[in-house]
Scaffold this motif. Sequence first.
Motif, mmCIF file in Angstrom:
data_model
loop_
_atom_site.group_PDB
_atom_site.id
_atom_site.type_symbol
_atom_site.label_atom_id
_atom_site.label_comp_id
_atom_site.label_asym_id
_atom_site.label_seq_id
_atom_site.Cartn_x
_atom_site.Cartn_y
_atom_site.Cartn_z
ATOM 1 N N VAL A 110 0.850 -1.114 -0.221
ATOM 2 C CA VAL A 110 -0.061 -0.083 -0.034
ATOM 3 C C VAL A 110 1.000 1.097 0.047
ATOM 4 N N PHE A 111 0.675 2.218 -0.829
ATOM 5 C CA PHE A 111 1.264 3.316 -0.792
ATOM 6 C C PHE A 111 0.503 4.449 0.117
ATOM 7 N N ASP A 112 1.033 4.944 1.064
ATOM 8 C CA ASP A 112 0.430 5.739 2.203
ATOM 9 C C ASP A 112 0.326 7.125 1.871
ATOM 10 N N GLY A 113 0.559 7.542 0.598
ATOM 11 C CA GLY A 113 0.923 8.926 0.414
ATOM 12 C C GLY A 113 1.972 9.456 0.373
ATOM 13 N N THR A 114 3.219 8.745 0.886
ATOM 14 C CA THR A 114 4.526 9.095 1.149
ATOM 15 C C THR A 114 5.222 8.111 0.717
ATOM 16 N N SER A 115 5.084 6.937 0.936
ATOM 17 C CA SER A 115 6.122 5.705 0.767
ATOM 18 C C SER A 115 5.198 4.555 0.489
ATOM 19 N N TRP A 116 6.003 3.571 0.134
ATOM 20 C CA TRP A 116 5.208 1.908 0.197
ATOM 21 C C TRP A 116 5.372 1.269 1.394
ATOM 22 N N VAL A 117 4.140 0.886 1.779
ATOM 23 C CA VAL A 117 4.022 -0.116 3.079
ATOM 24 C C VAL A 117 4.270 -1.660 2.453
ATOM 25 N N LEU A 118 5.063 -2.217 2.730
ATOM 26 C CA LEU A 118 5.202 -3.613 1.965
ATOM 27 C C LEU A 118 4.530 -4.794 2.738
ATOM 28 N N GLY A 119 3.970 -5.543 1.988
ATOM 29 C CA GLY A 119 3.566 -6.667 2.500
ATOM 30 C C GLY A 119 2.526 -6.736 3.707
ATOM 31 N N VAL A 120 1.375 -5.744 3.493
ATOM 32 C CA VAL A 120 0.452 -5.492 4.306
ATOM 33 C C VAL A 120 -0.493 -6.705 4.497
ATOM 34 N N HIS A 121 -0.677 -7.657 3.269
ATOM 35 C CA HIS A 121 -1.291 -8.870 3.167
ATOM 36 C C HIS A 121 -0.348 -9.654 2.340
ATOM 37 N N SER A 122 -0.322 -10.906 2.665
ATOM 38 C CA SER A 122 0.584 -11.934 2.004
ATOM 39 C C SER A 122 0.223 -13.236 2.019
ATOM 40 N N TYR A 123 0.618 -13.998 1.099
ATOM 41 C CA TYR A 123 0.387 -15.512 1.049
ATOM 42 C C TYR A 123 1.779 -16.186 0.343
ATOM 43 N N THR A 124 2.452 -16.814 1.375
ATOM 44 C CA THR A 124 4.059 -17.184 1.084
ATOM 45 C C THR A 124 4.006 -19.035 1.001
ATOM 46 N N SER A 125 2.904 -19.627 1.073
ATOM 47 C CA SER A 125 2.704 -21.027 1.269
ATOM 48 C C SER A 125 3.083 -21.384 -0.242
ATOM 49 N N LEU A 126 3.772 -22.646 -0.335
ATOM 50 C CA LEU A 126 3.940 -23.292 -1.534
ATOM 51 C C LEU A 126 2.961 -24.095 -1.869
ATOM 52 N N SER A 127 1.869 -24.425 -0.916
ATOM 53 C CA SER A 127 0.668 -25.078 -1.092
ATOM 54 C C SER A 127 -0.381 -23.998 -1.639
ATOM 55 N N GLY A 128 -1.028 -24.383 -2.681
ATOM 56 C CA GLY A 128 -2.269 -23.481 -3.131
ATOM 57 C C GLY A 128 -3.478 -23.735 -2.223
ATOM 58 N N ILE A 129 -4.733 -22.851 -2.637
ATOM 59 C CA ILE A 129 -5.514 -22.696 -1.843
ATOM 60 C C ILE A 129 -6.582 -23.479 -2.438
ATOM 61 N N GLN A 130 -6.761 -23.482 -3.810
ATOM 62 C CA GLN A 130 -7.926 -24.434 -4.606
ATOM 63 C C GLN A 130 -7.079 -25.737 -4.945
ATOM 64 N N THR A 131 -7.662 -26.722 -5.261
ATOM 65 C CA THR A 131 -7.362 -27.948 -5.630
ATOM 66 C C THR A 131 -7.473 -28.182 -7.104
ATOM 67 N N ALA A 132 -8.216 -27.423 -7.700
ATOM 68 C CA ALA A 132 -8.505 -27.772 -9.306
ATOM 69 C C ALA A 132 -8.786 -26.149 -9.959
ATOM 70 N N SER A 133 -8.479 -26.311 -11.259
ATOM 71 C CA SER A 133 -8.658 -24.932 -12.164
ATOM 72 C C SER A 133 -10.000 -24.491 -11.911
#
Length: 243
Positions: A110-133
Motif C-alpha cells: 500500500v502506498f500511504d501517500g508518502t512511501s510504500w508499506v510492504l506486505g500488508v497482506h501476503s500468501y507465502t505457502s507453496l501449497s495452493g488454496i484451490q485444488t483444481a482450475s
Amino acid sequence: STVGHWSGADNCWEFLSNNPGTTSSGGYSWEVRNTSQTTSSGTGPDRDATLWPTMGGKFITADVSGSSTFTPDSTVLTSPVIDISSLNNPELGYALHRYGSNMADLYVDVFDGTSWVLGVHSYTSLSGIQTASGDDWIDTTVSLSSYSGITNLRVRFRSVTNGCCAGDNAIDDVRISDPVSCAAPLAISATAMSSSSAEISWDTTGTGAATVELEYGATGFALGTGTSVTGITATNYTITGLT
C-alpha cells in the motif's frame, strides 16, 4: 482491461516485471487473460471470478512457466491513484485463485501517500488454496482503515516466483470501498429446468445473509432491469413463467 496485456500501462494500471516476456509463456508478468492457462499444467484458473461457475470472463494471472528456474522473478500490478478520503471504513477487496503445488508468493503493498508499506497482506505457502482450475475463487479483504483520509492511495499486487512451474497466482474483481453490505452468495446453480421454469439454488454459508434478493431476465439483461424477488430466506427458489 485489454486481453493479452502484460507490460506497461493499461487503463491506468501499471504492469511492471523484472523479466517481462514477449509472449504470455515467455518471461514472468501479470497478464490479462480470458482463457485457461495453456502453457502450464496443474495450476491457474480456467474461468474468471465474476461469472463463476460459468466459463469465460477476464482475469489477471502470472504464469510461472516462463520464469527463471533458479533466480526468483517478480511482477507487480499497481493501481492508479485513488482518493479514499470520503470512505468511512475503507478496505481492499479482490478475488484470489491459487492453484498449484509450487505457488509463487503473493504480497499486497500500500502506498500511504508518502512511501510504500510492504506486505500488508501476503500468501507465502507453496501449497495452493484451490485444488483444481475450476474451483471457486476466494473473496479476500484487506482493511485500509489505517490509511483513512488519504487522497493519493495506491495498492499493488506483487508476485514473486519460487521456480517453475505449478505456481500461477491469479486475481480478479478488485475494489477499494467501504465494506460491502450485501455479500454475494456462493455456488449458484440451476436444476429442474423446463421450457418455462428453473430452480435456482445457492449457498450463503459464511456470508451472514439472513435474506437473499434474486433478479432474473432474458440472456444478457442489465442488472436493475430484470424481475426482482426479495426477502428469500431459503437457499433455493423456483422461477416460473420463463420463455
